[in-house]
Design a protein around this motif. Structure first.
Motif, mmCIF file in Angstrom:
data_model
loop_
_atom_site.group_PDB
_atom_site.id
_atom_site.type_symbol
_atom_site.label_atom_id
_atom_site.label_comp_id
_atom_site.label_asym_id
_atom_site.label_seq_id
_atom_site.Cartn_x
_atom_site.Cartn_y
_atom_site.Cartn_z
ATOM 1 N N GLN A 73 0.816 -1.215 0.000
ATOM 2 C CA GLN A 73 0.000 0.000 0.000
ATOM 3 C C GLN A 73 0.849 1.263 0.000
ATOM 4 O O GLN A 73 0.577 2.224 0.741
ATOM 5 C CB GLN A 73 -0.962 -0.008 1.194
ATOM 6 N N VAL A 74 1.886 1.266 -0.845
ATOM 7 C CA VAL A 74 2.671 2.484 -1.055
ATOM 8 C C VAL A 74 1.937 3.317 -2.102
ATOM 9 O O VAL A 74 1.792 2.895 -3.253
ATOM 10 C CB VAL A 74 4.097 2.173 -1.529
ATOM 11 N N CYS A 75 1.460 4.476 -1.718
ATOM 12 C CA CYS A 75 0.629 5.312 -2.595
ATOM 13 C C CYS A 75 1.486 6.372 -3.279
ATOM 14 O O CYS A 75 2.329 7.010 -2.648
ATOM 15 C CB CYS A 75 -0.491 5.970 -1.797
ATOM 16 N N LEU A 76 1.246 6.547 -4.568
ATOM 17 C CA LEU A 76 2.036 7.488 -5.370
ATOM 18 C C LEU A 76 1.139 8.152 -6.398
ATOM 19 O O LEU A 76 0.387 7.477 -7.107
ATOM 20 C CB LEU A 76 3.174 6.739 -6.077
ATOM 21 N N SER A 77 1.210 9.468 -6.478
ATOM 22 C CA SER A 77 0.586 10.230 -7.567
ATOM 23 C C SER A 77 1.694 10.885 -8.375
ATOM 24 O O SER A 77 2.666 11.404 -7.808
ATOM 25 C CB SER A 77 -0.364 11.293 -7.019
ATOM 26 N N TYR A 78 1.536 10.885 -9.702
ATOM 27 C CA TYR A 78 2.607 11.394 -10.559
ATOM 28 C C TYR A 78 1.996 12.267 -11.656
ATOM 29 O O TYR A 78 1.022 11.872 -12.316
ATOM 30 C CB TYR A 78 3.368 10.222 -11.179
ATOM 31 N N HIS B 63 -1.204 18.363 -18.890
ATOM 32 C CA HIS B 63 -0.774 17.540 -17.760
ATOM 33 C C HIS B 63 -1.446 16.169 -17.832
ATOM 34 O O HIS B 63 -2.649 16.066 -18.084
ATOM 35 C CB HIS B 63 -1.134 18.207 -16.435
ATOM 36 N N ASP B 64 -0.651 15.110 -17.599
ATOM 37 C CA ASP B 64 -1.174 13.764 -17.393
ATOM 38 C C ASP B 64 -1.038 13.429 -15.915
ATOM 39 O O ASP B 64 -0.056 13.808 -15.267
ATOM 40 C CB ASP B 64 -0.399 12.742 -18.231
ATOM 41 N N PHE B 65 -2.008 12.716 -15.398
ATOM 42 C CA PHE B 65 -2.024 12.392 -13.973
ATOM 43 C C PHE B 65 -2.258 10.905 -13.789
ATOM 44 O O PHE B 65 -3.138 10.319 -14.431
ATOM 45 C CB PHE B 65 -3.117 13.184 -13.257
ATOM 46 N N ILE B 66 -1.470 10.280 -12.928
ATOM 47 C CA ILE B 66 -1.642 8.863 -12.625
ATOM 48 C C ILE B 66 -1.516 8.665 -11.120
ATOM 49 O O ILE B 66 -0.645 9.266 -10.482
ATOM 50 C CB ILE B 66 -0.614 8.003 -13.402
ATOM 51 N N GLN B 67 -2.407 7.874 -10.553
ATOM 52 C CA GLN B 67 -2.400 7.571 -9.119
ATOM 53 C C GLN B 67 -2.354 6.057 -8.953
ATOM 54 O O GLN B 67 -3.201 5.340 -9.493
ATOM 55 C CB GLN B 67 -3.653 8.129 -8.442
ATOM 56 N N ILE B 68 -1.355 5.581 -8.206
ATOM 57 C CA ILE B 68 -1.161 4.140 -8.093
ATOM 58 C C ILE B 68 -0.922 3.736 -6.639
ATOM 59 O O ILE B 68 -0.522 4.553 -5.808
ATOM 60 C CB ILE B 68 0.013 3.644 -8.964
ATOM 61 N N THR B 69 -1.187 2.473 -6.374
ATOM 62 C CA THR B 69 -0.853 1.853 -5.092
ATOM 63 C C THR B 69 0.037 0.659 -5.386
ATOM 64 O O THR B 69 -0.301 -0.188 -6.229
ATOM 65 C CB THR B 69 -2.116 1.400 -4.349
ATOM 66 N N VAL B 70 1.176 0.594 -4.708
ATOM 67 C CA VAL B 70 2.231 -0.367 -5.038
ATOM 68 C C VAL B 70 2.473 -1.317 -3.870
ATOM 69 O O VAL B 70 2.599 -0.869 -2.717
ATOM 70 C CB VAL B 70 3.547 0.365 -5.392
ATOM 71 N N ASP B 71 2.559 -2.599 -4.188
ATOM 72 C CA ASP B 71 3.016 -3.621 -3.238
ATOM 73 C C ASP B 71 4.317 -4.212 -3.767
ATOM 74 O O ASP B 71 4.416 -4.522 -4.964
ATOM 75 C CB ASP B 71 1.998 -4.750 -3.080
ATOM 76 N N VAL B 72 5.298 -4.379 -2.896
ATOM 77 C CA VAL B 72 6.579 -4.979 -3.265
ATOM 78 C C VAL B 72 6.869 -6.141 -2.325
ATOM 79 O O VAL B 72 6.780 -5.983 -1.097
ATOM 80 C CB VAL B 72 7.734 -3.951 -3.197
ATOM 81 N N ALA B 73 7.208 -7.290 -2.884
ATOM 82 C CA ALA B 73 7.582 -8.456 -2.075
ATOM 83 C C ALA B 73 8.941 -8.962 -2.543
ATOM 84 O O ALA B 73 9.166 -9.141 -3.752
ATOM 85 C CB ALA B 73 6.535 -9.564 -2.200
#
Length: 282
Positions: A14-19, A27-37
């Protein structure tokens, strides 16, 4: 008693990132939630309390933002690949990295046929998804979508099903069909434009759902998969999951009223769950 550590992994969820990408005032906008294992040589942390090989999960979180700074976020697939490769190349103790990304969807505000340069509207539960599993010499990727909520008020039925002493469901040739689609497919060539391919997949799913009579969720699911594989030669297999989200005709006869197949009770649970994986045959 003796025990053995059979498998292990750890990471950050649940690492949240907006770019924001800025191009000549657009402008382009992207919002993501990242899981890393991470998987690898971390046995000593479990068996001996030795943390010398452990990459702190706070570092994992920070790396998500650093990779966004270095490579940008052109798509969730490209970003997941950059991130997974980073951990494998940077840390010799890491044998495998799994990166899973969910993208919250925002669309440009449109007025009088014109798209706004930097204003967006959200609100949908639909998400774009991808998962990358990387080692130093291999990379496997899946793309998909989830939360695609669809409903049609006719052109659906369910008859001829198995019946026994516990069956109370009535047959019907005209019912509401509502579901929330989850789709997932392996990406044979990770370098392709999987954003565009996902759009094509989504269009196929909606076309079949909207325009073909559905004798069952199962039949519609299979027809959707067939359409995707026909339209997208880049995809050899697709898995679909489609809960049957019931809208039950309201019993208003006891009120002295007639239900003309127009008054329903949404029944969020329990619900049927239908899933299948369909593969192209050479």
């Amino acid at each position: 008693m003796s025990v053995i550590l059979t498998n292990q992994s750890y990471g950050k969820s649940q690492v949240c990132l907006s770019y924001v990408t800025r191009r000549d005032g657009i402008h382009d906008f992207i919002q993501i939630t990242v899981d890393v294992a991470l998987e690898g040589d971390f046995h000593a942390a479990y068996l001996e309390g030795d943390n010398s090989n452990v990459v702190p999960t706070d570092t994992v979180k920070n790396t998500v933002y650093a990779i966004a700074r270095i490579h940008g976020v052109e798509s969730i697939e490209s970003f997941a690949q950059h991130l997974a490769k980073h951990f494998c190349k940077t840390y010799p103790q890491v044998d495998s990295t799994t990166v899973s990304i969910s993208q919250t969807l925002w669309t440009r505000v449109c007025r009088d046929g014109a798209s706004h340069d930097h204003a967006f509207v959200g609100g949908s539960n639909e998400r774009n998804t991808c998962r990358v599993v990387a080692t130093n010499d291999s990379l496997l990727m899946h793309s998909g979508l989830l939360g695609l909520q669809v409903l049609k008020t006719t052109e659906s039925g369910f008859v001829g099903f198995s019946k026994d002493q516990y069956t109370t469901l009535a047959e019907t040739t005209d019912r509401i069909f509502a579901t929330t689609i989850t789709a997932d497919w392996p990406c044979g060539d990770p370098t392709l434009d999987w954003t565009q391919i996902r759009d094509t997949v989504r269009g196929c799913l909606l076309d079949i759902f909207s325009n073909r009579y559905s004798p069952s969720v199962q039949k519609t699911l299979h027809e959707m998969a067939e359409a995707v594989l026909e339209e997208c030669p880049q995809i050899d297999e697709i898995a679909l999951k489609m809960p049957n989200q019931h809208h039950i005709p309201a019993d208003i006869a006891k009120l002295g009223l007639e239900n003309n197949n127009d008054i329903f009770v949404p029944s969020p649970e329990p619900f049927g769950v239908i899933s299948a994986t369909i593969r192209r045959v050479a």
